[in-house]
Design an enzyme around this catalytic site. Structure first.
Site, PDB file in Angstrom:
ATOM      1  N   CYS A  28      -3.386 -10.284  15.866  1.00 27.29           N
ATOM      2  CA  CYS A  28      -2.757  -9.356  14.926  1.00 27.29           C
ATOM      3  C   CYS A  28      -1.652  -8.554  15.624  1.00 27.29           C
ATOM      4  O   CYS A  28      -0.615  -9.101  15.937  1.00 27.29           O
ATOM      5  CB  CYS A  28      -3.800  -8.466  14.258  1.00 27.29           C
TER       6      CYS A  28
ATOM      7  N   HIS B 258      -7.508 -12.149  11.965  1.00 27.08           N
ATOM      8  CA  HIS B 258      -8.579 -11.635  12.836  1.00 27.08           C
ATOM      9  C   HIS B 258      -9.701 -12.671  12.943  1.00 27.08           C
ATOM     10  O   HIS B 258     -10.568 -12.749  12.070  1.00 27.08           O
ATOM     11  CB  HIS B 258      -9.135 -10.322  12.275  1.00 27.08           C
TER      12      HIS B 258
ATOM     13  N   GLU C  52     -12.202 -12.603  14.857  1.00 23.06           N
ATOM     14  CA  GLU C  52     -13.460 -11.982  15.280  1.00 23.06           C
ATOM     15  C   GLU C  52     -14.324 -11.495  14.130  1.00 23.06           C
ATOM     16  O   GLU C  52     -15.511 -11.211  14.326  1.00 23.06           O
ATOM     17  CB  GLU C  52     -13.180 -10.811  16.239  1.00 23.06           C
TER      18      GLU C  52
ATOM     19  N   SER D  41     -37.967   7.646  26.536  1.00 26.82           N
ATOM     20  CA  SER D  41     -38.148   8.119  25.171  1.00 26.82           C
ATOM     21  C   SER D  41     -39.034   7.197  24.339  1.00 26.82           C
ATOM     22  O   SER D  41     -39.393   7.538  23.217  1.00 26.82           O
ATOM     23  CB  SER D  41     -36.783   8.229  24.477  1.00 26.82           C
TER      24      SER D  41
END
Length: 511
Positions: free
Chosen positions: A79, A169, A171, A223
């Site tokens: 892009c 794009h 991805e 945690s």
């Protein structure tokens, strides 16, 4: 020596998706701000130029010397990266007559290794306001779409290494064969071996930890969450019981979580000390109803308690943390850290307070990769697959002031909700779920008695990374069952509601 791809980030919202797609192809990659000098090495195999919210014709447009980069390595511009390549090497890029956004069909112009095995008319995703009208002299167009003349191009020689540009794009999910195109670039063009796997990562990381830590001792706050558990397990693989874990019960954990997490840590073989500090937290939270005040109180007291315990350990020089890659990217992004919506619920302030050297074995991994590594390490599935849970715990799911009685009420309602999701095979379909105790009482009827009790809201969302989320469309029959289960068994709650807000505009947590 791990092979590497670098993604030069020009500020696109999709940059992390490029990285995830590269990692899915078992190739290690790092995101670097465009203005940071590239450190070339034998392990670096190629460069990807990301998209950007800028136009290449803006006076303040971010730029790099594409010719200098392709003199050393193969380059793929995506892009904005493609537009920058075209413009800086002699092509012409102008504002589109209309914003080109959404699905388009790729029309292949000539065969090329980048588009090998990609179907003609393959669906791709466009998101740009500029169009490449002319490619530089000597370049070739590889593909077009119905509305744009240049969807993919190559330099066709003329440089030391291959140079490509994609106007779409690859991805994103909507580019049907985008992952195939990226794999062609990584494997066929850059020569990557695709050997970056969880097992490979564990071997490399344990060796690196042994070198970093040597004979020293490391302390770490745990945690019960995925990140801290996997990080601790990796450090334990390197140094054994010289890792000292501290798990603090802050009074706002889920039902039986303190005991269950300590049992799991014992099964894994971790050296962990549990600290029951419930009453200290309840005392500190008394009278506080503002969400930020509650967060800061919990964070500050946690640091005090952790410091007290750490000082009891002789000769500790290192602090382990479960930092993951999105945290790292955020701190070094093109635009700097994002505006604070709320205090981050990860442990903050510990390095500054303790003056210890940091050990962060997961700082190169995304969340889904952390889970894969955890499975490879043999961490129990119920800990690996558990939903995200905020650091301030139920304190930000109890709207208003915190009391031990309210915590017990919510723990019981939340337990029945989460257990119900698991029993009905819905837990894995949801990204995060929890119950929220509202500061609202309403009239109810149970038998011949009139009740005046609390309302609980149930929250369940679907998401990939928590940045955006949609409310989970749980079956009505399940919601009806859980509502009855809570109201009939948790004295003090007589009404259950379901939250159907998406993020944005709402957040996942209520506070």
């Amino acid at each position: 020596m791990t092979e590497k791809i670098i993604i030069l980030d020009f500020g696109s919202q999709y940059t992390q998706l490029i990285a995830r797609a590269v990692r899915e192809a078992n190739v290690y990659c790092e995101i670097t701000p465009f203005h940071k000098p590239i450190e070339y090495s034998d392990s670096l195999k190629g460069i990807i130029l990301s998209g950007s919210p800028f136009s290449v014709n803006d006076s303040n447009a971010p730029i790099v010397d594409v010719a200098a980069i392709v003199a050393k390595l193969p380059v793929l511009g995506i892009c904005y990266g493609a537009q920058l390549t075209a413009k800086t090497l002699g092509g012409r890029v102008e504002k589109s007559n209309k914003r080109e956004y959404g699905r388009a069909q790729l029309q292949l112009s000539k065969p090329d290794v980048l588009l090998q095995d990609v179907d003609d008319r393959s669906q791709v995703w466009m998101s740009h306001a500029d169009t490449i009208l002319e490619i530089p002299k000597g370049f070739e167009i590889l593909a077009t779409t119905e509305s744009i003349p240049v969807a993919a191009f190559t330099a066709n020689g003329g440089f030391n290494h291959p140079l490509y540009g994609l106007q779409f794009h690859p991805e994103v999910y909507h580019s049907a064969e985008g992952k195939k195109i990226l794999k062609n670039f990584l494997v066929s063009i850059c020569g990557c071996k695709q050997d970056w796997t969880p097992a490979h990562f564990i071997t490399d990381t344990v060796e690196a930890l042994k070198k970093q830590i040597g004979n020293r001792h490391c302390v770490m706050a745990l945690s019960g969450g995925v990140d801290s558990t996997v990080a601790a397990t990796l450090i334990h693989c390197a140094i054994g019981d010289r890792l000292h874990g501290i798990f603090v019960d802050n009074g706002v954990l889920r039902k039986d979580e303190f005991e269950n997490v300590l049992k799991t840590y014992a099964q894994i073989g971790l050296n962990v000390k549990g600290i029951d500090a419930k009453q200290r937290f309840y005392d500190a939270l008394a009278g506080k109803s503002d969400p930020e005040a509650k967060r800061k109180t919990i964070g500050s007291l946690f640091i005090d308690i952790f410091q007290e315990e750490a000082k009891k350990l002789p000769g500790v020089e290192l602090l382990g943390q479960g930092t993951i890659y999105p945290d790292v990217i955020e701190s070094v992004s093109v635009h700097g850290p994002s505006v604070t919506i709320k205090s981050h619920h990860n442990v903050g302030g510990l390095p500054e307070h303790l003056h210890l050297e940091l050990v962060e074995p997961l700082r190169s991994l995304f969340k889904d990769e952390v889970r894969k590594v955890g499975r490879e390490l043999g961490v129990p599935a119920d800990m690996i697959d558990r939903h995200p849970f905020p650091g301030p715990g139920l304190a930000i799911r109890i709207l208003g002031e915190i009391t031990a009685e309210k915590v017990a009420l919510l723990q019981e309602a939340d337990h029945r909700y989460i257990q119900g999701l698991k029993d009905n095979n819905l837990y894995a379909t949801v990204w995060q779920a929890g119950a929220i105790l509202l500061p609202v009482k309403s009239v109810g009827v149970m038998g011949d008695e009139r009740t005046y009790e609390y309302t609980v809201a149930l929250r369940a969302v679907t998401s990939v990374d928590g940045m955006t989320a949609d409310w989970a469309h749980l079956p009505y029959s399940f919601l009806a069952h859980i509502s009855n289960e809570i109201i009939n068994n948790v004295r003090g709650i007589n009404r259950v509601v379901y939250d159907i807000s998406s993020k944005p505009p709402a957040t996942i947590e209520w506070e």
